[in-house]
Design an enzyme around this catalytic site. Structure first.
Site, short mmCIF file in Angstrom:
data_model
loop_
_atom_site.label_atom_id
_atom_site.label_comp_id
_atom_site.label_asym_id
_atom_site.label_seq_id
_atom_site.Cartn_x
_atom_site.Cartn_y
_atom_site.Cartn_z
N LYS A 31 0.85 -1.19 0.00
CA LYS A 31 0.00 0.00 0.00
C LYS A 31 0.89 1.24 0.00
CE LYS A 31 -4.50 0.90 0.32
NZ LYS A 31 -5.61 0.16 -0.30
N GLY A 38 -21.14 6.14 4.38
CA GLY A 38 -20.21 6.60 3.35
C GLY A 38 -20.73 6.29 1.95
P1 NAD Z 1 -14.18 7.62 -1.19
O1 NAD Z 1 -13.21 8.58 -0.63
O2 NAD Z 1 -14.64 7.76 -2.60
O3 NAD Z 1 -15.50 7.58 -0.29
C1 NAD Z 1 -15.50 7.58 1.10
C2 NAD Z 1 -16.74 8.35 1.53
O4 NAD Z 1 -16.91 8.21 2.93
C3 NAD Z 1 -16.65 9.85 1.23
O5 NAD Z 1 -17.83 10.27 0.56
C4 NAD Z 1 -16.51 10.48 2.62
O6 NAD Z 1 -17.10 11.77 2.68
C5 NAD Z 1 -17.26 9.49 3.47
N1 NAD Z 1 -16.92 9.47 4.88
C6 NAD Z 1 -15.70 9.61 5.48
N2 NAD Z 1 -15.82 9.50 6.81
C7 NAD Z 1 -17.14 9.28 7.08
C8 NAD Z 1 -17.88 9.05 8.25
N3 NAD Z 1 -17.31 9.06 9.46
N4 NAD Z 1 -19.22 8.85 8.14
C9 NAD Z 1 -19.82 8.84 6.93
N5 NAD Z 1 -19.16 9.06 5.77
C10 NAD Z 1 -17.84 9.27 5.85
O7 NAD Z 1 -13.54 6.19 -0.95
P2 NAD Z 1 -13.98 4.82 -1.62
O8 NAD Z 1 -13.11 4.55 -2.79
O9 NAD Z 1 -15.46 4.76 -1.77
O10 NAD Z 1 -13.52 3.81 -0.48
C11 NAD Z 1 -14.30 3.67 0.69
C12 NAD Z 1 -13.64 2.61 1.56
O11 NAD Z 1 -13.58 1.39 0.82
C13 NAD Z 1 -12.20 2.93 1.98
O12 NAD Z 1 -11.97 2.36 3.25
C14 NAD Z 1 -11.37 2.20 0.93
O13 NAD Z 1 -10.08 1.90 1.42
C15 NAD Z 1 -12.22 0.95 0.75
N6 NAD Z 1 -12.03 0.27 -0.52
C16 NAD Z 1 -12.29 0.90 -1.69
C17 NAD Z 1 -12.13 0.23 -2.89
C18 NAD Z 1 -12.47 0.86 -4.21
O14 NAD Z 1 -12.60 0.13 -5.21
N7 NAD Z 1 -12.65 2.17 -4.28
C19 NAD Z 1 -11.68 -1.09 -2.88
C20 NAD Z 1 -11.43 -1.72 -1.67
C21 NAD Z 1 -11.62 -1.02 -0.48
#
Ligand code: NAD
Length: 375
Positions: free
Chosen positions: A108, A205
């Site tokens: 990472k 989220g």
């Molecule tokens: P992102 O940044 O697009 O979305 C995260 C969202 O969560 C944002 O809209 C943010 O405003 C919101 N948020 C943050 N803290 C919050 C809280 N306390 N309460 C409510 N909302 C909150 O990120 P993403 O790509 O959607 O990823 C989300 C999670 O999934 C992360 O932990 C990431 O590591 C994990 N993840 C993502 C992927 C992917 O394909 N994008 C793959 C595996 C894991």
């Protein structure tokens, strides 16, 4: 004053090299003695003054193949916070690639910056150079704070970037597919139906993964309550898919059948777990458990938990097909196997009387430890 400048101004070339080596050893010792180090293969940091890049790359394990994992950009309060995050995320990737059964290890990267204000092409290119310097030990991609376009910019400086193939689609779609498949498996197991019509899901989220999951839940007829600290995002998604909105501090304790964390990690902890009303937790966020004891706590409170790195492995499976041969049918079948693995974990957990997270860890560890001579 930076180390380099101190070297240039006060020391001979030899003592300068020695000084840098000593600094590197000190940095390594800091990494090695970190409580989250867990036998990482490599942890390295880079500061680039011109682009303001301040980044760490961690490679946890490469027994199954090159380490792969996204690059997160986040305004960490301190470098200690960033180090802790990258170590936990990188370790999680070793478990994810193993449970997803793809030929990669876990790694990472994190960049300490505010993605809204401090992200620039120069910063992303400097990150690409940093990735390139590891000569393929680590393959980067997107994560929270980085978009597909950002990864394309990083890829101008490295050939070790994934997720940008023209023929493929956004890997977040596959992540949401995997979460949705596991969510249906959990409903079948816990609620006795894999039809989500009428099932209430609380989604925390609604970023890249969360809003895609909401679309799938809406199409399946689920009732959705959502929250996001970004009020505009919450309102947009709620309006599009007819959802109710809860305050961010309340979403885990609303009346629901399933709680789905899709924001940042640590949301399942000693404070929140006793308050969760849903009997099932399945979401896309990485590192949902604040500590390993929270796995047992969920079991203690009778909450069925889908290990996060299993639920959110769809995206990394997508990257695997982008890096090998793009085959959409095979990708779909591979993602469906996540739900089968979840069923297997639930069965084993019942027999062994262990929490689901621990059973998943054992399966993953068997896979990534067996292939190499130690980690
Ligand atoms: P992102 O940044 O697009 O979305 C995260 C969202 O969560 C944002 O809209 C943010 O405003 C919101 N948020 C943050 N803290 C919050 C809280 N306390 N309460 C409510 N909302 C909150 O990120 P993403 O790509 O959607 O990823 C989300 C999670 O999934 C992360 O932990 C990431 O590591 C994990 N993840 C993502 C992927 C992917 O394909 N994008 C793959 C595996 C894991």
């Amino acid at each position: 004053m930076s180390h380099n400048r101190r070297c240039r101004t006060r020391r001979s070339p030899h003592s300068c090299r020695l000084f840098r080596a000593t600094q590197q050893v000190r940095k390594n010792l800091m990494f090695i003695s970190h409580p989250a180090f867990d036998q990482h293969k490599l942890v390295t940091a880079r500061y680039d003054r011109a682009s303001k890049l301040n980044a760490i790359i961690a490679v946890h394990n490469d027994n199954r193949g090159p380490a792969i994992g996204g690059c997160r950009i986040y305004p960490y309060g301190s470098s200690e916070d960033a180090l802790r995050d990258v170590l936990r995320l990188s370790r999680g990737m070793s478990y994810k690639t193993a449970i997803a059964d793809i030929p990669y290890g876990g790694g990472k990267a994190v960049i300490i910056a505010d993605p809204e204000r401090e992200k620039s092409p120069a910063l992303l290119q400097a990150m690409g150079e940093f990735v390139e310097s590891l000569a393929g030990l680590y393959i980067t991609s997107f994560d929270s704070g980085t978009t597909l376009d950002d990864v394309r910019t990083i890829a101008t400086a490295t050939s070790f970037a994934a997720g940008i193939s023209e023929e493929a689609f956004d890997a977040s779609e596959s992540t949401a597919d995997g979460v949705f498949a596991c969510l249906k498996a959990a409903a079948a197991h816990g609620l006795g139906t894999d039809k989500l019509s009428g099932v209430t899901v609380a989604v925390q989220g609604v970023g890249s993964v969360g809003r895609r999951l909401v679309r799938r839940l809406h199409e399946a007829g689920a009732r959705i309550i959502l929250s996001d600290i970004n009020r505009t995002s919450a309102e947009q998604v709620a309006a599009e898919y007819h959802c109710e909105i809860a305050e961010p501090g309340e979403i885990h304790r609303v009346e629901a059948d399933i709680f789905s964390p899709n924001a940042l990690g640590g949301g399942l902890n000693s404070r929140t777990i006793p308050e969760i009303r849903a009997r099932t937790v399945v979401g896309g966020a990485n590192n949902q458990l604040e500590t390993s004891a929270d796995d047992l706590a969920l079991k203690h409170y009778g909450i069925l938990y889908c290990p996060d790195y299993l639920a959110n492995a769809g995206g990394i499976i997508n990257l695997h097909y982008q890096l090998s041969n793009w085959d959409q049918d095979a990708l779909g079948k591979h993602i469906d196997r996540l739900a089968e693995t979840f069923m297997e974990i639930m069965e084993r957990a019942k027999t062994l009387r262990l929490p689901n997270g621990e059973v998943a860890d054992r399966i993953a560890e068997e896979r990534f430890s067996a292939l190499g001579a130690g980690r």
